[in-house]
Design an enzyme around this catalytic site. Structure first.
Site, PDB file in Angstrom:
ATOM      1  N   SER A 140       0.868  -1.429  -0.082  1.00  0.00           N
ATOM      2  CA  SER A 140      -0.106  -0.283  -0.001  1.00  0.00           C
ATOM      3  C   SER A 140       0.893   1.195  -0.077  1.00  0.00           C
ATOM      4  O   SER A 140       1.798   1.084   0.391  1.00  0.00           O
ATOM      5  CB  SER A 140      -0.779  -0.149   1.354  1.00  0.00           C
ATOM      6  OG  SER A 140      -1.515   1.249   1.702  1.00  0.00           O
ATOM      7  N   TYR A 150      -1.017  -0.491  10.457  1.00  0.00           N
ATOM      8  CA  TYR A 150      -1.220  -1.007   8.893  1.00  0.00           C
ATOM      9  C   TYR A 150       0.015  -0.736   7.914  1.00  0.00           C
ATOM     10  O   TYR A 150       0.547  -1.153   7.424  1.00  0.00           O
ATOM     11  CB  TYR A 150      -2.456  -0.596   8.391  1.00  0.00           C
ATOM     12  CG  TYR A 150      -2.933  -0.658   6.985  1.00  0.00           C
ATOM     13  CD1 TYR A 150      -3.615  -2.046   6.731  1.00  0.00           C
ATOM     14  CD2 TYR A 150      -2.555   0.003   5.939  1.00  0.00           C
ATOM     15  CE1 TYR A 150      -3.918  -2.709   5.654  1.00  0.00           C
ATOM     16  CE2 TYR A 150      -2.815  -0.481   4.494  1.00  0.00           C
ATOM     17  CZ  TYR A 150      -3.531  -1.621   4.403  1.00  0.00           C
ATOM     18  OH  TYR A 150      -3.866  -1.945   3.157  1.00  0.00           O
TER      19      TYR A 150
END
Length: 253
Positions: A140, A150
């Site tokens: 990501s 994350y």
């Protein structure tokens, strides 16, 4: 001639389903991995019908030791060797780190970092023996900005992919971390995130992410940032203070 085989985790929706679609269209036999057997079977039927390829399904929870072990066993099968591994399964925690339980955080880290590492370790021996293979890790753009655990896990995945591509690329095994921004999938809905703060121009479609990711992997690139707009944003993010980059990244929480 036998068709190449691609194993895709998180294959029933979003980016994983699009990888299955594009690889099936290019005449790869498929191994689809997810938890939901009904969705796996439905997806397999469509892919067999649309592309005439063989499709195996493997129901596995990749947060558990037993689930990961079952996929590792399939990756290590010499009779039908996997030539493309797509590590796509994952989720994000919408709550703040201090409010999440440590069990939630451990499961989160497991599926985003440890599981891709284990699956890569399982598939590498056969790929190296053949002198050919493709490993695509779905990371990501959060990997490049301060974005909670994350982003930290995705940053690990990017670093791991860069190392692996440098080491194994010359031996025929190309490893790429694909780093999309916001993508139209079920991902944010399933995590319960409010996406009202995300501008329309920031959204990508899964077909573009997968198409560019596959092309960058074929070109031997260790990191793929789909779309010029996100590539530009990530270049600019290196020039701004962390607090500004974090504020932009925290949209949609």
């Amino acid at each position: 001639m036998e068709r190449p085989i691609a194993l895709i985790t998180g294959a029933t929706s979003g980016i994983g389903a699009e990888f299955a679609q594009q690889l099936g269209r290019s005449q790869h036999d498929l191994v689809l991995v997810a938890r939901d057997v009904d969705r796996l079977e439905a997806k397999a039927v469509r892919l067999r019908t649309d592309f005439g390829v063989e499709v195996e399904i493997l129901s596995a929870d990749l947060v558990t030791d037993s689930g990961v072990a079952s996929v590792c066993a399939r990756l290590a099968e010499p009779a039908r060797p996997v030539t493309v591994l797509v590590n796509n399964a994952g989720f994000s925690l919408v709550g703040a780190f201090e409010r999440n339980t440590i069990d939630e955080e451990a499961a989160h880290l497991r599926i985003l970092a440890q599981t891709p590492m284990e699956l890569t370790h399982a598939v590498l021996p056969l790929m190296l023996a053949r002198g050919k293979g493709q490993i695509i890790n779905i990371a990501s753009v959060s990997a490049f900005i301060p974005r909670g655990t994350y982003g930290a896990a995705k940053s690990w995945l990017v670093s791991f992919s860069r190392f692996a591509n440098l080491r194994y690329g010359p031996k025929g095994v190309k490893v790429t971390a694909v780093c999309p921004g916001f993508v139209h999938t079920e991902f944010h809905e399933r995590m319960g995130a409010n996406m009202g703060g995300v501008r329309s121009w920031m959204w990508l479609n899964a077909d573009q992410v997968v198409r560019e990711g596959l092309a960058d992997n074929a070109a031997g690139k260790a990191v793929s940032i789909p779309s010029r707009r996100y590539a530009t944003l990530m270049a600019l993010s290196r020039l701004v203070p962390d607090r500004l980059a974090a504020a932009a990244g925290n949209r949609g929480r």
